[in-house]
Design a protein around this motif. Structure first.
Motif, PDB file in Angstrom:
ATOM      1  N   UNK A 367       0.833  -1.194   0.000  1.00 22.29           N
ATOM      2  CA  UNK A 367       0.000   0.000   0.000  1.00 22.29           C
ATOM      3  C   UNK A 367       0.868   1.244   0.000  1.00 22.29           C
ATOM      4  N   UNK A 368       0.647   2.086   0.994  1.00 26.05           N
ATOM      5  CA  UNK A 368       1.417   3.334   1.095  1.00 26.05           C
ATOM      6  C   UNK A 368       2.876   3.039   1.389  1.00 26.05           C
ATOM      7  N   UNK A 369       3.744   3.948   0.954  1.00 23.97           N
ATOM      8  CA  UNK A 369       5.179   3.814   1.163  1.00 23.97           C
ATOM      9  C   UNK A 369       5.739   5.081   1.760  1.00 23.97           C
ATOM     10  N   UNK A 370       6.819   4.905   2.514  1.00 22.27           N
ATOM     11  CA  UNK A 370       7.656   6.019   2.925  1.00 22.27           C
ATOM     12  C   UNK A 370       9.020   5.804   2.299  1.00 22.27           C
ATOM     13  N   UNK A 371       9.982   6.619   2.678  1.00 17.72           N
ATOM     14  CA  UNK A 371      11.327   6.427   2.130  1.00 17.72           C
ATOM     15  C   UNK A 371      12.007   5.186   2.695  1.00 17.72           C
ATOM     16  N   UNK A 372      11.476   4.616   3.781  1.00 16.53           N
ATOM     17  CA  UNK A 372      12.132   3.477   4.425  1.00 16.53           C
ATOM     18  C   UNK A 372      11.235   2.252   4.558  1.00 16.53           C
ATOM     19  N   UNK A 373       9.901   2.437   4.601  1.00 13.24           N
ATOM     20  CA  UNK A 373       8.985   1.331   4.865  1.00 13.24           C
ATOM     21  C   UNK A 373       7.845   1.324   3.862  1.00 13.24           C
ATOM     22  N   UNK A 374       7.150   0.198   3.807  1.00 10.00           N
ATOM     23  CA  UNK A 374       5.979   0.039   2.951  1.00 10.00           C
ATOM     24  C   UNK A 374       4.889  -0.680   3.723  1.00 10.00           C
ATOM     25  N   UNK A 375       3.652  -0.304   3.462  1.00 13.19           N
ATOM     26  CA  UNK A 375       2.501  -0.918   4.114  1.00 13.19           C
ATOM     27  C   UNK A 375       2.173  -2.248   3.425  1.00 13.19           C
ATOM     28  N   UNK A 376       1.946  -3.287   4.210  1.00 12.19           N
ATOM     29  CA  UNK A 376       1.575  -4.602   3.699  1.00 12.19           C
ATOM     30  C   UNK A 376       0.054  -4.721   3.752  1.00 12.19           C
ATOM     31  N   UNK A 377      -0.567  -4.856   2.610  1.00 13.94           N
ATOM     32  CA  UNK A 377      -2.026  -4.954   2.536  1.00 13.94           C
ATOM     33  C   UNK A 377      -2.481  -6.409   2.543  1.00 13.94           C
ATOM     34  N   UNK A 378      -1.833  -7.251   1.765  1.00 12.43           N
ATOM     35  CA  UNK A 378      -2.209  -8.669   1.677  1.00 12.43           C
ATOM     36  C   UNK A 378      -0.947  -9.521   1.694  1.00 12.43           C
ATOM     37  N   UNK A 379      -1.089 -10.754   2.218  1.00  8.65           N
ATOM     38  CA  UNK A 379      -0.006 -11.730   2.177  1.00  8.65           C
ATOM     39  C   UNK A 379       0.612 -12.027   3.517  1.00  8.65           C
ATOM     40  N   UNK A 380       0.489 -11.097   4.465  1.00  5.02           N
ATOM     41  CA  UNK A 380       1.067 -11.307   5.787  1.00  5.02           C
ATOM     42  C   UNK A 380       0.081 -10.856   6.853  1.00  5.02           C
ATOM     43  N   UNK A 381       0.357 -11.293   8.067  1.00  4.45           N
ATOM     44  CA  UNK A 381      -0.457 -10.888   9.209  1.00  4.45           C
ATOM     45  C   UNK A 381       0.456 -10.663  10.398  1.00  4.45           C
ATOM     46  N   UNK A 382      -0.107 -10.035  11.429  1.00  2.56           N
ATOM     47  CA  UNK A 382       0.685  -9.756  12.611  1.00  2.56           C
ATOM     48  C   UNK A 382       1.224 -11.046  13.224  1.00  2.56           C
ATOM     49  N   UNK A 383       2.467 -11.037  13.672  1.00  6.44           N
ATOM     50  CA  UNK A 383       3.104 -12.201  14.265  1.00  6.44           C
ATOM     51  C   UNK A 383       3.985 -12.958  13.307  1.00  6.44           C
ATOM     52  N   UNK A 384       3.843 -12.758  11.992  1.00  5.58           N
ATOM     53  CA  UNK A 384       4.719 -13.432  11.021  1.00  5.58           C
ATOM     54  C   UNK A 384       6.142 -12.921  11.182  1.00  5.58           C
ATOM     55  N   UNK A 385       7.098 -13.878  11.002  1.00  5.59           N
ATOM     56  CA  UNK A 385       8.513 -13.521  11.104  1.00  5.59           C
ATOM     57  C   UNK A 385       9.083 -13.420   9.689  1.00  5.59           C
ATOM     58  N   UNK A 386       9.699 -12.266   9.421  1.00 11.50           N
ATOM     59  CA  UNK A 386      10.193 -11.953   8.088  1.00 11.50           C
ATOM     60  C   UNK A 386      11.700 -11.723   8.145  1.00 11.50           C
ATOM     61  N   UNK A 387      12.372 -12.236   7.126  1.00  7.45           N
ATOM     62  CA  UNK A 387      13.815 -12.061   7.023  1.00  7.45           C
ATOM     63  C   UNK A 387      14.119 -10.739   6.263  1.00  7.45           C
ATOM     64  N   UNK A 388      15.105 -10.021   6.802  1.00  6.42           N
ATOM     65  CA  UNK A 388      15.540  -8.793   6.136  1.00  6.42           C
ATOM     66  C   UNK A 388      16.476  -9.096   4.966  1.00  6.42           C
ATOM     67  N   UNK A 389      16.976 -10.350   4.898  1.00  4.93           N
ATOM     68  CA  UNK A 389      17.936 -10.714   3.857  1.00  4.93           C
ATOM     69  C   UNK A 389      17.429 -11.976   3.165  1.00  4.93           C
ATOM     70  N   UNK A 390      17.788 -12.168   1.915  1.00  6.13           N
ATOM     71  CA  UNK A 390      17.401 -13.401   1.226  1.00  6.13           C
ATOM     72  C   UNK A 390      18.151 -14.595   1.818  1.00  6.13           C
ATOM     73  N   UNK A 391      17.674 -15.821   1.591  1.00  4.98           N
ATOM     74  CA  UNK A 391      18.261 -17.017   2.231  1.00  4.98           C
ATOM     75  C   UNK A 391      19.748 -17.178   1.923  1.00  4.98           C
ATOM     76  N   UNK A 392      20.180 -16.831   0.698  1.00  2.00           N
ATOM     77  CA  UNK A 392      21.576 -17.046   0.350  1.00  2.00           C
ATOM     78  C   UNK A 392      22.523 -16.135   1.120  1.00  2.00           C
ATOM     79  N   UNK A 393      21.982 -15.065   1.713  1.00  2.00           N
ATOM     80  CA  UNK A 393      22.830 -14.164   2.497  1.00  2.00           C
ATOM     81  C   UNK A 393      22.769 -14.466   4.001  1.00  2.00           C
TER      82      UNK A 393
END
Length: 393
Positions: A367-393
């Motif tokens: 959804x909306x974006x700032x210079x550092x973050x973006x709003x998640x509208x669909x696909x995730x919910x509160x409590x999900x754990x997200x990686x800041x880096x891809x698996x190979x890193x």
């Protein structure tokens, strides 16, 4: 600065929403407030200002003879710039001398024409008298005068008639010629009077004086030079301005790619570079519609934003540098992720979500974006754990 803002935003979200795993850059997604803040730089400017222009009533360039230093405080009537009068005085002297010569030629030509006209008039009166005499004493009786005398008298009258016609033609021709000469002299007189008037008008406009209270700001020419003694300026050329210090606004330049979401009446917080400890407030008054280049060697394009301060300050001066932060948008209680945790390819945007003991790809809608973050509208919910880096890193 932008990297610092992104890093700070990520740290805030991490500290406010979750704790990172010791072995992986993981965060737990929770609801938080998403703020879109835009950093910008600019300067103060006076809304009302009187331009300082070289006089347009003069012909040709002028040279500055005296100038008040830039940033000087002036009051109504104070001298700002005085131009050199040497060239104008020379022009006035030449025009005055030329005008005197034309007037003398007019007087001489008038006297000469009057004398010539008097001569023609005398000849005409003499011919009239001779013609009257010949007509009065003409005798056609062959018993009194011989035929030769009669023919001679007739030829004399014919000659006088032709001479009278010639004198009439000469008078008409003289009138036409005289009028043409007088018209030419009148035209020359008008030209010299015009030059004299221009010189006198230019001499009267050699001084530029302040019309209201303010400070002097001078403009640079294409070579980066500001007005100084001895510099040549052209008629109508803008040399600077005298801003009215009672009303000043802030002009900000924002990179086009970072200007998304800007709108009128959004709050702005700014600091003067000379007073970094004091935070001032204002609101956006206008947003430019067309992005423009700032410098020739800078490929970036900028949007101009005008900000009206909430209050005018005594220390506001036109040209003072400003650092500002615009609060473009605030969304409370949304799921937001750092932009570095969001990836994209030809299939769309996705994140790496921890499921069990591994990271799995998860498609998301933003959804909306700032210079550092973006709003998640669909696909995730509160409590999900997200990686800041891809698996190979």
């Amino acid at each position: 600065m932008r990297f610092a803002v992104m890093l700070a935003g990520s740290l805030l979200l991490l500290s406010g929403c979750s704790e990172t795993d010791e072995n992986a850059a993981l965060l737990t997604l929770q609801s938080s407030t998403l703020e879109h803040r835009i950093q910008a730089e600019g300067e103060l400017f006076a809304v009302n200002a009187i331009s300082i222009n070289a006089p347009q009533s003069t012909r040709g360039p002028r040279f500055i003879a005296e100038i008040t230093p830039e940033y000087s405080s002036v009051s109504p009537g104070d001298l700002v710039i005085r131009f050199d009068a040497t060239q104008l005085e020379r022009s006035r002297r030449d025009a005055s001398n030329a005008l005197s010569g034309v007037l003398a030629d007019q007087d001489f030509k008038g006297t000469q024409q009057q004398a010539e006209l008097s001569t023609i008039g005398l000849d005409q009166r003499l011919v009239q008298q001779e013609f009257a005499f010949a007509d009065r004493f003409s005798i056609d009786d062959i018993q009194i005068r011989s035929r030769l005398e009669i023919l001679d008298s007739m030829q004399n009258k014919e000659f006088l008639g032709e001479k009278q016609s010639y004198l009439d033609w000469q008078q008409q021709s003289f009138a036409n010629r005289s009028q043409g000469e007088l018209d030419l002299l009148q035209l020359q007189k008008g030209q010299q009077q015009s030059l004299l008037t221009q010189a006198e008008t230019g001499l009267a406009a050699l001084e530029i004086r302040a019309q209201h209270k303010g400070i002097l700001l001078y403009d640079s020419n294409w070579r980066g030079e500001k007005p100084e003694v001895g510099r040549m300026v052209f008629p109508g050329e803008k040399l600077g301005s005298i801003p009215d210090l009672s009303l000043q606004h802030v002009k900000l330049l924002i990179i086009e790619q970072e200007s998304v979401g800007l709108a009128v009446d959004q709050p702005v917080f700014f600091r003067l570079t000379a007073r970094p400890e004091q935070v001032l407030e204002g609101r956006i008054q206008s947003v430019g519609q067309v992005a423009q280049s700032r410098e020739r060697r800078d490929p970036r394009r900028y949007i101009e934003v005008i900000v009206a301060p909430s209050a005018q300050q005594d220390f506001f001066l036109p040209g003072a540098k400003v650092r500002a932060e615009i609060l473009a948008n605030t969304l409370p209680e949304v799921l937001a992720l750092p932009l570095q945790a969001i990836f994209s390819d030809e299939k769309g945007q996705y994140v790496w979500q921890q499921r069990g003991g591994s990271l799995q790809r998860q498609a998301v809608s933003l959804g909306a974006k700032s210079l550092t973050h973006a709003e998640i509208i669909e696909g995730l919910s509160a409590g999900d754990r997200i990686s800041l880096l891809p698996p190979e890193n």
